[in-house]
Design a protein around this motif. Structure first.
Motif, PDB file in Angstrom:
ATOM      1  N   UNK A  19       0.828  -1.196   0.000  1.00  0.00           N
ATOM      2  CA  UNK A  19       0.000   0.000   0.000  1.00  0.00           C
ATOM      3  C   UNK A  19       0.860   1.243   0.000  1.00  0.00           C
ATOM      4  N   UNK A  20       0.233   2.399   0.157  1.00  0.00           N
ATOM      5  CA  UNK A  20       0.898   3.700   0.131  1.00  0.00           C
ATOM      6  C   UNK A  20       1.629   3.933   1.451  1.00  0.00           C
ATOM      7  N   UNK A  21       2.949   3.994   1.403  1.00  0.00           N
ATOM      8  CA  UNK A  21       3.744   4.162   2.620  1.00  0.00           C
ATOM      9  C   UNK A  21       3.459   5.494   3.302  1.00  0.00           C
ATOM     10  N   UNK A  22       3.074   6.509   2.541  1.00  0.00           N
ATOM     11  CA  UNK A  22       2.848   7.839   3.122  1.00  0.00           C
ATOM     12  C   UNK A  22       1.461   7.969   3.740  1.00  0.00           C
ATOM     13  N   UNK A  23       0.581   7.023   3.478  1.00  0.00           N
ATOM     14  CA  UNK A  23      -0.763   7.105   4.038  1.00  0.00           C
ATOM     15  C   UNK A  23      -0.700   7.058   5.555  1.00  0.00           C
ATOM     16  N   UNK A  24      -1.554   7.816   6.225  1.00  0.00           N
ATOM     17  CA  UNK A  24      -1.565   7.861   7.693  1.00  0.00           C
ATOM     18  C   UNK A  24      -2.870   7.289   8.233  1.00  0.00           C
ATOM     19  N   UNK A  25      -2.795   6.812   9.456  1.00  0.00           N
ATOM     20  CA  UNK A  25      -3.977   6.356  10.198  1.00  0.00           C
ATOM     21  C   UNK A  25      -3.984   7.067  11.539  1.00  0.00           C
ATOM     22  N   UNK A  35     -13.136   2.181  10.601  1.00  0.00           N
ATOM     23  CA  UNK A  35     -13.607   3.039   9.514  1.00  0.00           C
ATOM     24  C   UNK A  35     -12.399   3.676   8.841  1.00  0.00           C
ATOM     25  N   UNK A  36     -12.671   4.503   7.831  1.00  0.00           N
ATOM     26  CA  UNK A  36     -11.590   5.204   7.167  1.00  0.00           C
ATOM     27  C   UNK A  36     -10.762   5.996   8.180  1.00  0.00           C
ATOM     28  N   UNK A  37      -9.468   5.893   8.063  1.00  0.00           N
ATOM     29  CA  UNK A  37      -8.558   6.534   9.007  1.00  0.00           C
ATOM     30  C   UNK A  37      -8.119   5.624  10.130  1.00  0.00           C
ATOM     31  N   UNK A  38      -8.705   4.424  10.213  1.00  0.00           N
ATOM     32  CA  UNK A  38      -8.346   3.453  11.254  1.00  0.00           C
ATOM     33  C   UNK A  38      -7.472   2.353  10.672  1.00  0.00           C
ATOM     34  N   UNK A  39      -6.743   1.693  11.544  1.00  0.00           N
ATOM     35  CA  UNK A  39      -6.035   0.458  11.210  1.00  0.00           C
ATOM     36  C   UNK A  39      -6.585  -0.643  12.106  1.00  0.00           C
ATOM     37  N   UNK A  53     -16.833  -6.352   4.744  1.00  0.00           N
ATOM     38  CA  UNK A  53     -17.599  -5.193   5.223  1.00  0.00           C
ATOM     39  C   UNK A  53     -16.730  -4.169   5.953  1.00  0.00           C
ATOM     40  N   UNK A  54     -15.448  -4.459   6.093  1.00  0.00           N
ATOM     41  CA  UNK A  54     -14.556  -3.579   6.850  1.00  0.00           C
ATOM     42  C   UNK A  54     -14.115  -2.409   5.976  1.00  0.00           C
ATOM     43  N   UNK A  55     -14.228  -1.195   6.493  1.00  0.00           N
ATOM     44  CA  UNK A  55     -13.851   0.000   5.726  1.00  0.00           C
ATOM     45  C   UNK A  55     -12.600   0.671   6.281  1.00  0.00           C
ATOM     46  N   UNK A  56     -11.806  -0.064   7.045  1.00  0.00           N
ATOM     47  CA  UNK A  56     -10.568   0.495   7.598  1.00  0.00           C
ATOM     48  C   UNK A  56      -9.616   0.911   6.479  1.00  0.00           C
ATOM     49  N   UNK A  57      -8.743   1.846   6.791  1.00  0.00           N
ATOM     50  CA  UNK A  57      -7.731   2.253   5.819  1.00  0.00           C
ATOM     51  C   UNK A  57      -6.641   1.206   5.661  1.00  0.00           C
TER      52      UNK A  57
END
Length: 343
Positions: A19-25, A35-39, A53-57
């Motif tokens: 995945x994108x190494x620069x992406x943050x959670x 949800x989005x923004x979570x790990x 059904x999981x929408x985690x980042x």
């Protein structure tokens, strides 16, 4: 807690990032709530149906788990539960107290301290105590005379440490615990009990965690010893002169009677009771609610607790249990009669 890049999480946990190494959670969340923004993480195939059904980042998972239905970034680790634990450590660092001695603390003049020590409000420290670097003494703690507490030890509020206790590096002791109280030693004499002074101490190794309201008694003559890396849950009783080997784990409400030796890498299930003056080998697993009355000489899994059943059935079984001796004698008598008939 601040936003953390997946690159930093991968490096800290030793995971392989897809995945994108620069992406943050911003947070760690359960698989079903992320949800989005979570790990989040998955460590068992039986939860695989929840992934779609999981929408985690991002998700932490074993390389053996098929995540083709997941749209976010994936961090692969052979031990995803460990990687999850390290992720929480990274993203939720424990706040350190500001170093210094609170004005309400009562501290003897001969206290020896390292750098960065914090002593909280209303703490009491007796004479001859040594504190290493970055030790944290929570509010209301009491530390007895002659104690030696090594670097980076953390005592939460209202921990009581009796005289002559030594505590190794990075050990954490939670609120309400009492270390070094008198062991249960009395000599009987014509219906009376005479107290035996407990003149041993307690030695606690490094990287030990002791839960809330746990008690560890001092030794009668020699010390009670807790090895390195031992984890002890809440509300546990450890008697005098007990020795617990390195990296053993005790779950809540375990009671260990005096002078018992428990080996290394053991796991003691919750509410188990262990008799005194016995020895338990290394790598023994004792399941919850077990009663151990004799030594265990070989590693393995041991159980004795009786699972709950419907009450009427349990009563019938309890009655039959009292009849086992009579039934055994009847069976032996029948066996004798059969042997006579065969002859």
């Amino acid at each position: 807690m601040a936003a953390t890049s997946l690159e930093a999480i991968a490096a800290f946990t030793g995971s392989t990032l897809n995945g994108d190494a620069a992406q943050t959670v911003d947070a760690v969340a359960p698989l079903t709530q992320a949800k989005q923004g979570d790990i989040t993480f998955i460590s068992n195939h039986k939860f695989l149906s929840q992934v779609a059904q999981c929408s985690a980042s991002a998700i932490i998972a074993s390389p053996k788990i098929d995540l083709s239905d997941f749209n976010g970034a994936v961090l692969l680790h052979n031990n995803p539960y460990l990687a999850y634990a390290k992720t929480v450590q990274l993203m939720y660092p424990e706040a350190r107290l500001i170093s210094g001695i609170h004005a309400s603390a009562v501290v003897q003049e001969d206290l020896r301290t390292g750098e960065g020590v914090c002593i909280g409000a209303n703490a009491v420290i007796d004479e001859g105590v040594t504190l290493g670097d970055r030790v944290q003494i929570g509010a209301g703690c009491v530390i007895g005379a002659g104690c030696v507490i090594a670097d980076d030890v953390c005592l939460k509020a209202n921990v009581t440490i009796y005289d002559g206790v030594s505590i190794g590096e990075r050990t954490r002791i939670h609120s309400g615990s009492v270390i070094g109280a008198d062991g249960f030693g009395y000599a009987p004499d014509t219906g009376e009990w005479h107290k035996i002074p407990q003149i041993g101490g307690v030695q606690i190794g490094r990287d030990v965690e002791i839960g809330a309201n746990t008690t560890i008694d001092r030794g009668a003559l020699s010390d009670t010893v807790i090895g390195n890396g031992v984890i002890i849950d809440n509300q546990i009783q450890i008697g005098h002169n007990v020795v617990i080997g390195d990296h053993t784990a005790l779950a809540g409400a375990v009671a260990v009677a005096g002078s018992t030796i428990i080996g290394k890498y053991c796991q003691i299930g919750g509410a188990s009771a262990i008799a005194g003056h016995i020895t338990i080998a290394d790598e023994v697993i004792i399941t919850g609610m077990s009663m151990v009355t004799g030594s265990i000489k070989e590693k393995g899994v041991y159980s004795s607790g009786v699972p709950a059943t419907e009450s009427k059935r349990w009563r019938r079984n309890a009655v039959r249990f009292t009849q086992l001796d009579e039934m055994a004698r009847s069976v032996r008598e029948l066996q004798k009669q059969i042997q006579i008939q065969d002859k």
